[in-house]
Design a protein around this motif. Sequence first.
Motif, PDB file in Angstrom:
ATOM      1  N   ASN A  12      -4.692  61.862  20.806  1.00  0.00           N
ATOM      2  CA  ASN A  12      -5.877  62.415  20.804  1.00  0.00           C
ATOM      3  C   ASN A  12      -6.383  63.539  20.484  1.00  0.00           C
ATOM      4  O   ASN A  12      -7.415  63.782  19.809  1.00  0.00           O
ATOM      5  CB  ASN A  12      -6.581  61.940  22.055  1.00  0.00           C
ATOM      6  CG  ASN A  12      -6.984  60.443  22.325  1.00  0.00           C
ATOM      7  OD1 ASN A  12      -6.683  59.719  21.840  1.00  0.00           O
ATOM      8  ND2 ASN A  12      -7.132  60.141  23.671  1.00  0.00           N
ATOM      9  N   THR A  13      -5.285  64.747  20.594  1.00  0.00           N
ATOM     10  CA  THR A  13      -5.601  66.072  19.850  1.00  0.00           C
ATOM     11  C   THR A  13      -4.607  66.476  19.264  1.00  0.00           C
ATOM     12  O   THR A  13      -3.281  66.173  19.387  1.00  0.00           O
ATOM     13  CB  THR A  13      -6.002  66.917  21.264  1.00  0.00           C
ATOM     14  OG1 THR A  13      -4.672  67.152  22.153  1.00  0.00           O
ATOM     15  CG2 THR A  13      -6.867  66.379  22.155  1.00  0.00           C
ATOM     16  N   VAL A  14      -4.693  67.416  18.444  1.00  0.00           N
ATOM     17  CA  VAL A  14      -3.634  67.901  17.556  1.00  0.00           C
ATOM     18  C   VAL A  14      -2.794  68.867  18.629  1.00  0.00           C
ATOM     19  O   VAL A  14      -1.402  68.502  18.454  1.00  0.00           O
ATOM     20  CB  VAL A  14      -4.222  68.846  16.551  1.00  0.00           C
ATOM     21  CG1 VAL A  14      -3.058  69.843  15.936  1.00  0.00           C
ATOM     22  CG2 VAL A  14      -4.977  68.299  15.559  1.00  0.00           C
ATOM     23  N   ARG A  78       6.743  48.917  15.060  1.00  0.00           N
ATOM     24  CA  ARG A  78       7.260  47.914  16.067  1.00  0.00           C
ATOM     25  C   ARG A  78       6.917  48.050  17.489  1.00  0.00           C
ATOM     26  O   ARG A  78       6.549  47.299  18.356  1.00  0.00           O
ATOM     27  CB  ARG A  78       8.881  47.823  16.040  1.00  0.00           C
ATOM     28  CG  ARG A  78       9.492  46.680  16.844  1.00  0.00           C
ATOM     29  CD  ARG A  78      11.052  46.558  16.854  1.00  0.00           C
ATOM     30  NE  ARG A  78      11.480  45.548  17.422  1.00  0.00           N
ATOM     31  CZ  ARG A  78      12.647  45.024  17.151  1.00  0.00           C
ATOM     32  NH1 ARG A  78      13.382  45.561  16.223  1.00  0.00           N
ATOM     33  NH2 ARG A  78      13.056  44.121  17.701  1.00  0.00           N
ATOM     34  N   LEU A  79       6.742  49.493  17.838  1.00  0.00           N
ATOM     35  CA  LEU A  79       6.312  49.783  18.958  1.00  0.00           C
ATOM     36  C   LEU A  79       5.333  50.796  18.987  1.00  0.00           C
ATOM     37  O   LEU A  79       5.259  51.783  17.916  1.00  0.00           O
ATOM     38  CB  LEU A  79       7.407  50.592  19.721  1.00  0.00           C
ATOM     39  CG  LEU A  79       7.156  51.275  21.099  1.00  0.00           C
ATOM     40  CD1 LEU A  79       6.473  50.398  22.065  1.00  0.00           C
ATOM     41  CD2 LEU A  79       8.380  52.240  21.508  1.00  0.00           C
ATOM     42  N   LEU A  80       4.015  50.872  19.630  1.00  0.00           N
ATOM     43  CA  LEU A  80       2.987  51.574  19.531  1.00  0.00           C
ATOM     44  C   LEU A  80       2.561  52.047  20.851  1.00  0.00           C
ATOM     45  O   LEU A  80       2.405  51.318  21.987  1.00  0.00           O
ATOM     46  CB  LEU A  80       1.731  50.989  19.050  1.00  0.00           C
ATOM     47  CG  LEU A  80       0.411  51.831  18.716  1.00  0.00           C
ATOM     48  CD1 LEU A  80       0.256  52.367  17.736  1.00  0.00           C
ATOM     49  CD2 LEU A  80      -0.745  50.808  19.000  1.00  0.00           C
ATOM     50  N   ILE A  81       2.731  53.567  21.067  1.00  0.00           N
ATOM     51  CA  ILE A  81       2.442  54.213  22.347  1.00  0.00           C
ATOM     52  C   ILE A  81       1.411  55.042  22.020  1.00  0.00           C
ATOM     53  O   ILE A  81       1.194  55.604  21.064  1.00  0.00           O
ATOM     54  CB  ILE A  81       3.715  54.927  22.780  1.00  0.00           C
ATOM     55  CG1 ILE A  81       4.775  54.116  23.125  1.00  0.00           C
ATOM     56  CG2 ILE A  81       3.171  55.702  24.023  1.00  0.00           C
ATOM     57  CD1 ILE A  81       6.100  54.814  23.323  1.00  0.00           C
ATOM     58  N   THR A  82       0.141  54.784  22.864  1.00  0.00           N
ATOM     59  CA  THR A  82      -1.204  55.390  22.536  1.00  0.00           C
ATOM     60  C   THR A  82      -1.750  55.986  23.645  1.00  0.00           C
ATOM     61  O   THR A  82      -1.885  55.518  24.622  1.00  0.00           O
ATOM     62  CB  THR A  82      -2.046  54.413  21.725  1.00  0.00           C
ATOM     63  OG1 THR A  82      -3.215  55.320  21.396  1.00  0.00           O
ATOM     64  CG2 THR A  82      -2.469  53.456  22.460  1.00  0.00           C
ATOM     65  N   ASP A  83      -2.286  57.090  23.448  1.00  0.00           N
ATOM     66  CA  ASP A  83      -3.216  57.653  24.663  1.00  0.00           C
ATOM     67  C   ASP A  83      -4.548  56.632  24.566  1.00  0.00           C
ATOM     68  O   ASP A  83      -4.786  55.953  23.645  1.00  0.00           O
ATOM     69  CB  ASP A  83      -4.070  58.903  24.195  1.00  0.00           C
ATOM     70  CG  ASP A  83      -2.890  60.033  24.251  1.00  0.00           C
ATOM     71  OD1 ASP A  83      -1.772  59.871  25.138  1.00  0.00           O
ATOM     72  OD2 ASP A  83      -2.971  61.305  23.906  1.00  0.00           O
ATOM     73  N   ALA A  88     -12.953  50.969  19.995  1.00  0.00           N
ATOM     74  CA  ALA A  88     -13.040  50.868  18.513  1.00  0.00           C
ATOM     75  C   ALA A  88     -11.879  51.615  18.134  1.00  0.00           C
ATOM     76  O   ALA A  88     -11.211  51.124  17.176  1.00  0.00           O
ATOM     77  CB  ALA A  88     -14.415  51.399  17.998  1.00  0.00           C
ATOM     78  N   SER A  89     -11.563  52.626  18.781  1.00  0.00           N
ATOM     79  CA  SER A  89     -10.195  53.448  18.122  1.00  0.00           C
ATOM     80  C   SER A  89      -8.881  52.756  18.663  1.00  0.00           C
ATOM     81  O   SER A  89      -8.159  52.554  18.074  1.00  0.00           O
ATOM     82  CB  SER A  89     -10.199  54.915  18.796  1.00  0.00           C
ATOM     83  OG  SER A  89     -11.429  55.568  18.075  1.00  0.00           O
ATOM     84  N   LEU A  90      -8.972  52.043  19.910  1.00  0.00           N
ATOM     85  CA  LEU A  90      -7.824  51.402  20.375  1.00  0.00           C
ATOM     86  C   LEU A  90      -7.685  50.197  19.379  1.00  0.00           C
ATOM     87  O   LEU A  90      -6.520  50.007  18.912  1.00  0.00           O
ATOM     88  CB  LEU A  90      -7.935  50.876  21.694  1.00  0.00           C
ATOM     89  CG  LEU A  90      -7.763  52.115  22.912  1.00  0.00           C
ATOM     90  CD1 LEU A  90      -8.190  51.523  24.223  1.00  0.00           C
ATOM     91  CD2 LEU A  90      -6.644  52.673  22.622  1.00  0.00           C
ATOM     92  N   VAL A  91      -8.674  49.580  18.955  1.00  0.00           N
ATOM     93  CA  VAL A  91      -8.515  48.455  18.262  1.00  0.00           C
ATOM     94  C   VAL A  91      -7.961  48.829  16.769  1.00  0.00           C
ATOM     95  O   VAL A  91      -6.922  48.216  16.429  1.00  0.00           O
ATOM     96  CB  VAL A  91      -9.872  47.645  17.760  1.00  0.00           C
ATOM     97  CG1 VAL A  91      -9.978  46.663  16.729  1.00  0.00           C
ATOM     98  CG2 VAL A  91     -10.283  46.984  19.213  1.00  0.00           C
TER      99      VAL A  91
END
Length: 141
Positions: A12-14, A78-83, A88-91
């Motif tokens: 989410n942040t730089v 293949r793999l997505l790791i997200t905050d 809407a951003s997650l989608v």
Amino acid sequence: MARSSRASGPVNTVKRAQLVFQALMKRQPKAKLILIHSRFRPLDRQKALKELLDDPGEAGTVAVCTQVVEAGVDVSARLLITDIAPWASLVQRFGRCNRKGEWNERGGGLVKVILPESLGDEKSAVPYSGQELQEAKKLLE
């Protein structure tokens, strides 16, 4: 020969992107590491996006990105790791995982969402609001 792949990690942040990237660099992975965030100069961002979209090669590619790849970048991981982020951003981020169905075997298209210890803490929610993150968490559950 195994198909090479990408792993992507929208944060989410730089500052967080830079810290995650530095931590990964210390591990000296075989995979190509790419950092992309909104503070890149236009030419540097174009170069990084080209690297991201290039063939990942035998060792694969790990990209640490901010919201700059949520929309308009046709990349498939293949793999997505997200905050955690607003729904809407997650989608948008989820749409970067196994985008074209390239990885249909077991384990293809994995998503992991990272939750801070306190979603109500506005400081940990930056650049979003704690309420937005709480709502996204409810939808994930």
